[in-house]
Scaffold this motif. Structure first.
Motif, mmCIF file in Angstrom:
data_model
loop_
_atom_site.group_PDB
_atom_site.id
_atom_site.type_symbol
_atom_site.label_atom_id
_atom_site.label_comp_id
_atom_site.label_asym_id
_atom_site.label_seq_id
_atom_site.Cartn_x
_atom_site.Cartn_y
_atom_site.Cartn_z
ATOM 1 N N GLY A 32 0.795 -1.175 -0.020
ATOM 2 C CA GLY A 32 0.029 -0.038 0.092
ATOM 3 C C GLY A 32 0.736 1.239 0.015
ATOM 4 N N THR A 33 1.938 1.352 0.259
ATOM 5 C CA THR A 33 2.808 2.568 0.170
ATOM 6 C C THR A 33 2.878 3.032 -1.331
ATOM 7 O OG1 THR A 33 4.297 1.783 1.960
ATOM 8 C CG2 THR A 33 5.310 3.112 0.382
ATOM 9 N N VAL A 34 2.840 4.366 -1.302
ATOM 10 C CA VAL A 34 2.824 4.997 -2.522
ATOM 11 C C VAL A 34 3.877 6.153 -2.603
ATOM 12 C CG1 VAL A 34 1.519 6.268 -4.358
ATOM 13 C CG2 VAL A 34 0.434 4.539 -2.980
ATOM 14 N N LEU A 35 4.813 5.936 -3.771
ATOM 15 C CA LEU A 35 5.759 7.024 -3.961
ATOM 16 C C LEU A 35 5.515 7.742 -5.089
ATOM 17 C CD1 LEU A 35 8.974 5.058 -3.388
ATOM 18 C CD2 LEU A 35 7.515 6.087 -1.682
ATOM 19 N N GLN A 36 5.398 9.057 -5.125
ATOM 20 C CA GLN A 36 5.004 10.162 -6.032
ATOM 21 C C GLN A 36 6.202 10.869 -6.605
ATOM 22 O OE1 GLN A 36 2.088 10.140 -7.820
ATOM 23 N NE2 GLN A 36 0.982 9.220 -6.098
ATOM 24 N N LEU A 37 6.892 10.816 -7.991
ATOM 25 C CA LEU A 37 8.100 11.331 -8.314
ATOM 26 C C LEU A 37 7.612 12.222 -9.235
ATOM 27 C CD1 LEU A 37 10.407 8.686 -9.974
ATOM 28 C CD2 LEU A 37 10.840 10.237 -8.045
ATOM 29 N N GLY A 38 8.417 13.560 -8.729
ATOM 30 C CA GLY A 38 8.076 14.924 -9.471
ATOM 31 C C GLY A 38 8.887 14.936 -11.062
ATOM 32 N N PRO A 39 8.972 16.261 -11.613
ATOM 33 C CA PRO A 39 9.707 16.099 -12.794
ATOM 34 C C PRO A 39 11.056 16.245 -12.652
ATOM 35 C CG PRO A 39 8.720 18.367 -12.398
ATOM 36 C CD PRO A 39 8.130 17.347 -11.424
ATOM 37 N N ASP A 40 12.093 15.730 -13.758
ATOM 38 C CA ASP A 40 13.392 15.892 -13.719
ATOM 39 C C ASP A 40 14.074 14.956 -12.578
ATOM 40 O OD1 ASP A 40 13.597 17.375 -16.123
ATOM 41 O OD2 ASP A 40 13.356 19.420 -15.005
ATOM 42 N N ALA A 41 13.506 14.007 -12.239
ATOM 43 C CA ALA A 41 13.824 13.013 -11.164
ATOM 44 C C ALA A 41 14.522 11.793 -11.558
ATOM 45 C CB ALA A 41 12.822 12.802 -10.363
ATOM 46 N N SER A 42 15.288 11.329 -10.586
ATOM 47 C CA SER A 42 16.086 10.030 -11.030
ATOM 48 C C SER A 42 16.122 9.321 -9.646
ATOM 49 C CB SER A 42 17.635 10.428 -11.281
ATOM 50 O OG SER A 42 18.243 9.211 -11.385
ATOM 51 N N PHE A 43 15.422 8.058 -9.727
ATOM 52 C CA PHE A 43 15.078 7.193 -8.591
ATOM 53 C C PHE A 43 15.422 5.746 -8.829
ATOM 54 C CE2 PHE A 43 11.795 4.371 -6.642
ATOM 55 C CZ PHE A 43 11.843 5.012 -5.351
ATOM 56 N N VAL A 44 15.990 4.854 -7.714
ATOM 57 C CA VAL A 44 16.125 3.427 -7.910
ATOM 58 C C VAL A 44 15.474 2.832 -6.752
ATOM 59 C CG1 VAL A 44 18.296 1.921 -7.955
ATOM 60 C CG2 VAL A 44 18.538 4.345 -8.640
ATOM 61 N N VAL A 45 15.091 1.631 -7.355
ATOM 62 C CA VAL A 45 14.223 0.672 -6.660
ATOM 63 C C VAL A 45 15.457 -0.155 -6.122
ATOM 64 C CG1 VAL A 45 12.602 -1.094 -6.104
ATOM 65 C CG2 VAL A 45 12.023 0.869 -7.466
ATOM 66 N N GLU A 46 16.275 -0.054 -4.798
ATOM 67 C CA GLU A 46 17.263 -0.880 -4.782
ATOM 68 C C GLU A 46 17.024 -2.137 -4.235
ATOM 69 O OE1 GLU A 46 19.613 1.412 -1.684
ATOM 70 O OE2 GLU A 46 20.712 2.295 -3.370
ATOM 71 N N GLU A 47 16.238 -2.371 -3.500
ATOM 72 C CA GLU A 47 15.525 -3.646 -3.241
ATOM 73 C C GLU A 47 13.987 -3.552 -2.718
ATOM 74 O OE1 GLU A 47 17.476 -5.477 0.441
ATOM 75 O OE2 GLU A 47 15.953 -7.155 0.266
ATOM 76 N N ALA A 48 13.382 -4.524 -3.444
ATOM 77 C CA ALA A 48 11.852 -4.619 -3.294
ATOM 78 C C ALA A 48 11.410 -5.932 -3.040
ATOM 79 C CB ALA A 48 11.159 -3.944 -4.514
ATOM 80 N N SER A 49 11.224 -6.234 -1.698
ATOM 81 C CA SER A 49 11.067 -7.512 -1.329
ATOM 82 C C SER A 49 10.081 -7.603 0.115
ATOM 83 C CB SER A 49 12.299 -8.361 -0.986
ATOM 84 O OG SER A 49 12.848 -7.930 0.272
ATOM 85 N N GLU A 50 9.774 -8.602 0.469
ATOM 86 C CA GLU A 50 8.838 -8.828 1.781
ATOM 87 C C GLU A 50 9.786 -8.360 2.819
ATOM 88 O OE1 GLU A 50 7.156 -12.486 2.108
ATOM 89 O OE2 GLU A 50 5.985 -12.524 0.168
ATOM 90 N N LYS A 51 10.994 -8.628 2.758
ATOM 91 C CA LYS A 51 11.670 -8.137 3.711
ATOM 92 C C LYS A 51 12.158 -6.938 4.184
ATOM 93 C CE LYS A 51 14.345 -12.700 4.155
ATOM 94 N NZ LYS A 51 15.576 -13.128 4.001
ATOM 95 N N ALA A 52 12.412 -6.048 2.945
ATOM 96 C CA ALA A 52 12.892 -4.662 2.928
ATOM 97 C C ALA A 52 12.441 -4.012 1.661
ATOM 98 C CB ALA A 52 14.348 -4.681 2.838
ATOM 99 N N MET A 53 12.394 -2.595 1.664
ATOM 100 C CA MET A 53 11.937 -1.741 0.634
ATOM 101 C C MET A 53 12.969 -0.598 0.709
ATOM 102 S SD MET A 53 7.873 -1.698 1.812
ATOM 103 C CE MET A 53 7.290 -0.606 0.817
ATOM 104 N N ARG A 54 14.011 -0.653 -0.037
ATOM 105 C CA ARG A 54 15.139 0.030 0.075
ATOM 106 C C ARG A 54 15.013 1.053 -1.379
ATOM 107 N NH1 ARG A 54 19.880 -1.202 -0.062
ATOM 108 N NH2 ARG A 54 19.804 -3.539 -0.531
ATOM 109 N N THR A 55 14.781 2.183 -1.118
ATOM 110 C CA THR A 55 14.967 3.009 -2.397
ATOM 111 C C THR A 55 15.976 4.090 -2.484
ATOM 112 O OG1 THR A 55 13.363 4.324 -1.298
ATOM 113 C CG2 THR A 55 12.427 2.701 -2.643
#
Lengths: 506, 401
Positions: free
Chosen positions: A68-91
């Motif tokens: 249910g967590t939601v992230l909103q990225l604005g313009p001219d942004a650079s984003f990385v999902v480093e880890e997306a698992s049941e154990k960790a949500m590292r961005t």
């Protein structure tokens, strides 16, 4: 082939994804770690560990995690999902704006890293902006947010607080301004920037004007006189005829204008470049000059009063003044116009122009006249005029001459007094006449800033040493006369032409 | 132009005024050629009340006034004027139009500047020889690209006039014998000029560094100033100057690290002026073509050291600069004015020191010291000094909101 395998791998991995792209407006691109190239994002596209997202101008992207967590990225942004698992949500947010709404069940698992900070979430709504250079700005709306900098310092951000982190580490949290305050500060910053830009552009324009003023100063057109007042000077050459030139000097002091001119008529036509004729104005050693004056006129005026001096040479040539039988006009030095120096000519023939007809006119009337025949060899041979004008030959009347009422003839010189002050750099020539009238010449040598130069610095109080010295300074000449009714002619001139032509009053 | 742009972008309601304020009140002294000026003061105030008229258009009027009672080391010191006070008043309007779905920002502007100077004992406010006013229009465009790269383009026009300055020659009349004292074609408002300029620039933020480059070309036209010819008389053509300037800088606006809170910058600029106007040295009957041509090279470095609270730090600053002005067509002269061979040049070396001390939010104490030394191969200094040393200091308070 490898790209195809990568794409296949990415598709197969979706079964284990914990996040997906929930929104893509404008230019949004995704680089899946398994593929390695950027491609346009597709709605509901699954995201895996090490997948990257970037947004373009005016673009926006949404990233939703399964819990249910939601992230909103604005313009001219650079984003990385480093880890997306049941154990960790590292961005990781490298650049741009991100608004995060993290569900309580993700507390303890969700991390957001920036170039200068690490944010750990405990159920929260916050916004992060990463600027070029890594400076991170965090604003917390709800919940709690643990923030750690790269130096290991930690702090806990409370609701409605904001924090800045840069290469120096964490700064102290402060209350987040209201939206109105934020908007106001933004407009004010814009205003400040525009005012600074305006000032910068004005400085540039002012620099152009400064150059104009500089040129006026460098050419000596704006000077300061002995009283500290502005004197404007303009000098230029006129060519009234093929064999003559006129140097005009205009002065303005306050609202009054004064002028001086020197006009010379030579024995033959003048070249375009006047350097050679002018260099021979004061005479030549060993031989007659190629160019010599047959006539000259100087004029000085304050636009009301005027003093004209005229000399005419009808001798047909120059005279060797060192062997003309008159010791009074012998010269040992001659001003060499080419080098601006006096050169030693003692014992050598020196040819100078003798003006056998001479007149000094004040306000249009002859005050002093002298004349000699075509056989004179010295100035001393000229005789004072009494009933005729030496230049025009006209009979003298009250209309064209200052006559002595006692005999109806031209006034005669009663006193010729010259005084010099070594300390004050002041020199005075006083002439009084038989009718009680007078004319007085006060000369001052001036420094650049209008201060009087002591005569000692000029090298002498009179004669050649004085003339040599005065070349280095400005020269103010004030003429007063009983004929001027309290007015005066006040001229700031460069003395060179006066020295060169041998007409410096001293 | 600004008003027209505002009307185009008007459809929505305006927001309130937000005013940026900058004020300075400084006292100081000036030392030149062994003399010292009286203690005097400088004051400046700038107000920029901005308002967002629409979502895409912001209007920023700029009102500024300044008074300078203490000469600066960078002023025209060579003229040796013993009194110098100056006031400048400016009113300008700048617009910022940010069309949606575009990165471009367009900035039309218009402004009027009135400069008054008292340079000698007999000049009073409004009666200074070099008082001037300038009316200008401009249009700038900014394009912020990705990753800290931004481009700028600009064009402007302005007209400058000197209300108290008319050439003396145009007022000369005739001598008692009726002969003219002025040359034919002598102009009256010889310093008034129209200037058109275009420029382009770019800024790149790379890590801790900001790199900036700029190129500008401008043409100034002096309609009433005729070009002097080789014999010293005036021709039909009017004076026209072309100035090309190129500048670059590298700055480090971010601090090195927590321990070394040091900021720095380095600047380099070059400028070339070409003119069709010549000069005729009437005293020496010497024609000097290209008299107004020059090249200018300036190099500066500076550093600031910060102490204390990062948001309101105490700042110490130091800077060094070197400038060389070369006049390729002006031969240097001996002290008596005799022309030598070669090219006239003038070097100015400047040392600047400064300190800022925060008193309260937006208020700080300022101290500035400038020391400049000028040297030249020009020895003729009867009318303008080329070789001198000058120092000035200023101390006071600044408010920046």
């Amino acid at each position: 082939m490898s790209a195809l395998l990568g794409l296949l791998g990415a598709l197969l991995s979706t079964a284990h994804a914990a996040a997906h792209l929930s929104k893509a407006e404008g230019i949004v691109e995704v680089r899946h770690a398994a593929v390695g190239t950027w491609s346009p994002a597709r709605a509901l596209e699954q995201l895996e560990s090490e997948d990257r997202i970037r947004t373009g101008l005016g673009a926006a992207a949404g990233i939703s995690f399964d819990e249910g967590t939601v992230l909103q990225l604005g313009p001219d942004a650079s984003f990385v999902v480093e880890e997306a698992s049941e154990k960790a949500m590292r961005t990781r947010l490298d650049l741009g704006l991100l608004r995060a709404n993290v569900q309580p069940q993700a507390a303890g698992k969700f991390e957001l890293r920036t170039p200068t900070a690490l944010l750990r979430v405990r159920g929260t709504d916050f916004e992060v902006r990463v600027l070029a250079g890594g400076r991170t700005l965090v604003e917390l709306y709800q919940g709690a947010l643990a923030v750690e900098d790269n130096l290991g310092n930690q702090t806990l951000l409370k609701p409605n607080e904001r924090l800045q982190i840069d290469v120096r580490g964490l700064q102290a949290p402060e209350l987040r301004p209201s939206r109105q305050q934020t908007a106001s500060a933004g407009v004010r910053a814009l205003a400040r920037g525009e005012a600074a830009l305006d000032a910068s552009q004005e400085r540039e324009r002012a620099a152009t004007d400064r150059e104009l003023k500089l040129a006026e100063f460098q050419q000596g057109r704006a000077l300061v006189d002995v009283t500290g007042s502005r004197v404007r000077v303009e000098e230029y050459i006129l060519r009234p005829s093929a064999d003559s030139f006129r140097l005009v000097v205009l002065n303005e002091r306050g609202r009054s204008m004064n002028w001086f001119f020197y006009q010379g008529t030579f024995n033959r036509s003048l070249p375009g470049d006047l350097t050679a004729p002018l260099s021979q104005l004061s005479g030549c050693a060993d031989r007659q000059c190629d160019w010599f004056l047959t006539e000259y006129t100087t004029g000085r005026s304050n636009l009301v009063d005027n003093v004209l001096e005229r000399g005419v040479n009808t001798l047909g040539g120059q005279i060797d003044v060192n062997s003309n039988g008159s010791v009074n006009d012998d010269v040992s030095t001659v001003f060499d116009g080419a080098s601006d120096r006096f050169i030693n000519v003692a014992g050598r023939p020196v040819f100078q122009t003798i003006f056998n007809k001479f007149g000094l006119y004040v306000n249009g009337k002859l005050l002093i006249g002298k004349s000699g025949g075509n056989n004179i060899t010295s100035d001393q041979d000229r005789l004072p005029s009494s009933v005729t004008d030496p230049i025009t030959g006209a009979a003298l009347t009250d209309a064209n001459a200052w006559l002595d009422s006692t005999n109806g003839q031209l006034v005669t010189l009663a006193a010729d007094v010259k005084t010099s002050s070594a300390e004050k750099g002041h020199q005075q020539v006083y002439n009084s006449f038989s009718d009680g009238s007078h004319i007085q010449w006060d000369n001052y040598s001036l420094n650049l800033d209008g201060k009087v130069v002591p005569r000692g610095e000029l090298g002498g109080v009179a004669g050649d040493p004085f003339r040599r010295g005065v070349l280095n300074f400005g020269y103010e000449q004030v003429i007063t006369s009983s004929h001027f009714q309290g007015r005066r002619i006040d001229l700031l001139v460069q003395p060179r032409i006066l020295v060169q032509a041998g007409i410096l009053q001293q | 132009m600004v008003a027209a742009a505002a009307m185009l972008a008007w459809p929505r309601v305006s927001h309130g005024l937000e005013t940026a304020v900058r004020a300075q009140l400084l006292g100081g002294q000036y030392f030149y050629a062994g003399q010292k000026g009286a203690l005097s003061g400088n004051a400046a105030l700038t107000l920029a009340p901005a308002t967002r008229l629409t979502d895409t258009f912001t209007l920023v009027p700029v009102l500024s006034s300044s008074y300078q009672g203490t000469k600066q080391a960078v002023d025209l010191v060579g003229a040796g004027t013993i009194v110098q006070e100056q006031m400048e008043h400016r009113v300008a309007a700048r617009g910022i139009w940010e069309p949606k779905d575009s990165r471009w920002k367009l900035k039309p502007s218009a402004g009027y500047t009135y400069t008054l100077a008292k340079e000698t004992r007999d000049e009073s406010w409004g009666r200074g020889l070099f008082d001037s006013w300038r009316l200008g229009l401009g249009l700038d465009a900014e394009y912020p690209a990705r990753d800290g790269l931004a481009f700028r383009l600009g064009a402007d026009y302005y007209y400058t006039t000197y209300p108290n300055f008319s050439s003396l020659e145009s007022q000369a009349g005739v001598d008692p014998s009726g002969q003219p004292l002025a040359r034919e074609l002598a102009g009256k408002k010889t310093m008034d000029h129209h200037t058109q300029g275009v420029g382009a620039g770019a800024t790149l933020i790379k890590g801790r560094f900001v790199l900036d480059g700029r190129l500008r070309e401008q043409r100034s036209f002096f309609a009433d100033q005729r070009v002097v010819d080789g014999t010293g008389i005036l021709s039909d053509a009017s004076r026209e100057d072309w100035l090309t300037s190129l500048s670059g800088s590298i700055g480090m606006p971010s601090e090195l690290n927590t321990d070394r809170r040091l900021l720095g910058h380095a600047d380099l600029s070059v400028a070339f002026n070409r003119s069709n106007q010549a000069s005729f040295d009437a005293r020496r009957a010497r024609y000097l073509p290209g008299y107004y041509d020059y090249s200018d090279v300036r190099l500066g470095v500076g550093a600031r050291r910060l102490f204390g609270d990062p948001r309101e730090p105490v700042t110490l600053s130091a800077g060094l600069s070197f400038a060389r002005r070369t006049y390729p067509h002006r031969p240097p002269q001996e002290a008596t004015g005799v022309y030598r061979g070669g090219t006239l040049s003038q070097d100015v070396r400047t040392l600047s020191l400064g300190a800022d001390y925060p008193l309260a939010p937006a208020f700080k104490l300022l101290f500035r010291l400038d020391h400049a030394r000028s040297s030249s191969n020009q020895d003729y200094e009867q009318v303008y000094a080329y070789n001198y040393t000058v120092t000035n200091f200023l101390f006071g308070i600044a408010y920046d909101y």
